[in-house]
Design an enzyme around this catalytic site. Structure first.
Site, mmCIF file in Angstrom:
data_model
loop_
_atom_site.group_PDB
_atom_site.id
_atom_site.type_symbol
_atom_site.label_atom_id
_atom_site.label_comp_id
_atom_site.label_asym_id
_atom_site.label_seq_id
_atom_site.Cartn_x
_atom_site.Cartn_y
_atom_site.Cartn_z
ATOM 1 C CB SER A 1 -3.053 8.876 -4.825
ATOM 2 O OG SER A 1 -4.334 8.362 -4.672
ATOM 3 C CD GLU B 1 -0.304 7.133 -12.398
ATOM 4 O OE1 GLU B 1 -0.983 7.427 -11.393
ATOM 5 O OE2 GLU B 1 0.514 7.918 -12.911
ATOM 6 C CG ASN C 1 -2.731 11.989 -7.049
ATOM 7 O OD1 ASN C 1 -3.588 11.891 -7.912
ATOM 8 N ND2 ASN C 1 -3.002 11.943 -5.767
ATOM 9 C CG HIS D 1 -3.456 5.693 -8.946
ATOM 10 N ND1 HIS D 1 -2.938 6.876 -9.432
ATOM 11 C CD2 HIS D 1 -4.390 6.056 -8.027
ATOM 12 C CE1 HIS D 1 -3.530 7.892 -8.841
ATOM 13 N NE2 HIS D 1 -4.413 7.421 -7.992
HETATM 14 N N1 LIG Z 1 -10.397 8.960 -3.092
HETATM 15 C C1 LIG Z 1 -9.856 9.047 -4.304
HETATM 16 O O1 LIG Z 1 -10.302 9.827 -5.171
HETATM 17 C C2 LIG Z 1 -8.698 8.178 -4.659
HETATM 18 C C3 LIG Z 1 -8.346 8.010 -6.018
HETATM 19 C C4 LIG Z 1 -7.296 7.152 -6.352
HETATM 20 C C5 LIG Z 1 -6.586 6.495 -5.347
HETATM 21 N N2 LIG Z 1 -6.938 6.704 -4.038
HETATM 22 C C6 LIG Z 1 -6.155 5.987 -3.015
HETATM 23 O O2 LIG Z 1 -6.908 4.857 -2.591
HETATM 24 C C7 LIG Z 1 -6.594 4.577 -1.216
HETATM 25 C C8 LIG Z 1 -7.878 4.544 -0.418
HETATM 26 O O3 LIG Z 1 -8.505 5.816 -0.535
HETATM 27 P P1 LIG Z 1 -10.077 5.985 -0.290
HETATM 28 O O4 LIG Z 1 -10.431 7.321 -0.837
HETATM 29 O O5 LIG Z 1 -10.824 4.771 -0.715
HETATM 30 O O6 LIG Z 1 -10.090 6.067 1.316
HETATM 31 P P2 LIG Z 1 -11.353 5.906 2.302
HETATM 32 O O7 LIG Z 1 -11.002 6.670 3.515
HETATM 33 O O8 LIG Z 1 -12.618 6.240 1.597
HETATM 34 O O9 LIG Z 1 -11.367 4.341 2.609
HETATM 35 C C9 LIG Z 1 -10.311 3.683 3.285
HETATM 36 C C10 LIG Z 1 -10.913 2.459 3.969
HETATM 37 O O10 LIG Z 1 -9.847 1.657 4.484
HETATM 38 C C11 LIG Z 1 -10.308 1.131 5.713
HETATM 39 N N3 LIG Z 1 -9.172 0.657 6.493
HETATM 40 C C12 LIG Z 1 -8.298 1.369 7.264
HETATM 41 N N4 LIG Z 1 -7.393 0.548 7.816
HETATM 42 C C13 LIG Z 1 -7.699 -0.711 7.392
HETATM 43 C C14 LIG Z 1 -7.152 -2.001 7.648
HETATM 44 N N5 LIG Z 1 -6.109 -2.147 8.453
HETATM 45 N N6 LIG Z 1 -7.725 -3.084 7.056
HETATM 46 C C15 LIG Z 1 -8.801 -2.939 6.242
HETATM 47 N N7 LIG Z 1 -9.374 -1.735 5.983
HETATM 48 C C16 LIG Z 1 -8.827 -0.649 6.543
HETATM 49 C C17 LIG Z 1 -11.080 2.277 6.351
HETATM 50 O O11 LIG Z 1 -11.929 1.828 7.395
HETATM 51 C C18 LIG Z 1 -11.832 2.827 5.138
HETATM 52 O O12 LIG Z 1 -13.098 2.191 4.972
HETATM 53 C C19 LIG Z 1 -5.615 5.666 -0.758
HETATM 54 O O13 LIG Z 1 -4.318 5.186 -0.896
HETATM 55 C C20 LIG Z 1 -5.881 6.797 -1.756
HETATM 56 O O14 LIG Z 1 -4.775 7.645 -1.962
HETATM 57 C C21 LIG Z 1 -7.981 7.499 -3.673
#
Ligand SMILES: NC(=O)c1ccc[n+]([C@@H]2O[C@H](COP(=O)([O-])OP(=O)(O)OC[C@H]3O[C@@H](n4cnc5c(N)ncnc54)[C@H](O)[C@@H]3O)[C@@H](O)[C@H]2O)c1
Length: 290
Positions: free
Chosen positions: A121, A154, A192, A142
């Site tokens: 993000s 995005e 963001n 994104h």
């Molecule tokens: N949550 C949102 O609304 C949102 C929206 C757009 C983008 N994002 C981006 O998406 C990305 C993930 O966010 P999220 O909300 O899904 O996070 P989350 O915490 O829900 O999930 C992250 C996952 O990654 C796993 N993980 C950690 N290290 C790892 C590794 N080495 N190998 C494999 N898996 C691993 C964790 O166990 C977890 O299940 C971030 O960069 C975030 O900024 C999030």
């Protein structure tokens, strides 16, 4: 342009499982990986729930829902997940060092011509690409949360991202039934950068006793016509991800991104939002506010 048949998702959390689902619905061969069985299981449970909702609304048949779910291969072995990938989409927590470490592995383990995308993000695509020997194949894709519902995506080119990579990313996004918009590589990109300030200030408003989360959310829904208030949105995004984002943005843009102490306190308590059953609000197993 590179043809995409096989897609690997790294991280089966909030975003990863949604992306895996949409990719499977678009008939890609999908692999999804995480670090522990319980995280993979949680990802698959979320996909199952989402597909059941689509089936209940008549948007897909029960048979299709079962077929889509069965077509996603879960594995704890990142090598297995990416060995045949045409494109990899990384969805691990929002910390630059973690992402760079993953991209270094992806560069070593995935086919040499695979595109390596990040769902970050905020983090610089150029910085993430620097961990690989193929910066021209690294791009930001994104997605918005919840991925199966939200249409906007995005797409962000890093300094060295090639036109071919951009076109392939656009094709994948369109095939997944989404619409993309392009943003230049800059911390927090276009949305963001503003969203984080707005969410962070909401926590300060409550911390100072100006209002309550419930009333702030009501204010934004009823007076500004937002579909959900900042605390409802923060719980959906994940308070931990918001905090990671603020820390990154403070480093890039200075003290206007100082995380609210109230946000920090909730994260320290493990109250991450819908995904942990408690954030600003409390949630049942179905993810409904209680
Ligand atoms: N949550 C949102 O609304 C949102 C929206 C757009 C983008 N994002 C981006 O998406 C990305 C993930 O966010 P999220 O909300 O899904 O996070 P989350 O915490 O829900 O999930 C992250 C996952 O990654 C796993 N993980 C950690 N290290 C790892 C590794 N080495 N190998 C494999 N898996 C691993 C964790 O166990 C977890 O299940 C971030 O960069 C975030 O900024 C999030």
């Amino acid at each position: 342009m590179k043809e995409i048949h096989t897609l690997a998702v790294i991280g089966a959390g909030t975003m990863g499982n949604g992306i895996a689902q949409c990719a499977a619905q678009a008939n890609y061969q999908v692999f999804m990986t995480d670090t522990k069985t319980q995280f993979l299981d949680r990802g698959f449970a979320s996909i199952k729930k989402s597909l059941s909702r689509f089936a209940a609304k008549g948007k897909i048949s029960e048979v299709d829902a079962a077929r889509i779910l069965a077509s996603i291969k879960g594995t704890l072995d990142i090598k297995e997940a990416v060995h045949a990938a045409d494109i990899v989409i990384e969805c691990v927590p929002e910390e630059l060092d973690i992402k760079k470490n993953i991209f270094k592995q992806l560069d070593e383990l995935s086919p040499k011509d695979a595109i390596l995308a990040t769902n970050t993000s905020n983090c610089s695509i150029t910085a993430i690409a620097s961990a690989t020997m193929r910066p021209e194949k690294v791009i930001g894709i994104h997605f918005a949360n919840p991925v199966p519902i939200m249409v906007g995506v995005e797409i962000i080119k890093g300094l060295d991202t090639s036109e071919d990579t951009l076109q392939a990313a656009q094709t994948v996004v369109k095939k997944m039934g989404k619409e993309y918009y392009l943003t230049n590589d800059s911390p927090g990109f276009s949305g963001n950068r503003m969203l984080l300030l707005y969410l962070n200030e909401s926590f300060n408003v409550v911390m100072e006793g100006v209002s309550t989360p419930k009333d702030v959310d009501k204010n934004f829904r009823l007076s500004f016509n937002h579909p959900m208030g900042p605390f409802e949105l923060a719980d959906l995004i994940g308070l931990d991800q918001i905090l990671h984002g603020l820390v990154y943005m403070r480093n890039e843009f200075g003290d206007k991104y100082i995380p609210s102490p109230l946000l920090k306190k909730l994260v320290a308590a493990g109250y991450y939002g819908v995904k942990t059953g408690r954030g600003v609000y409390k949630y049942n197993e179905k993810g409904e506010k209680i």
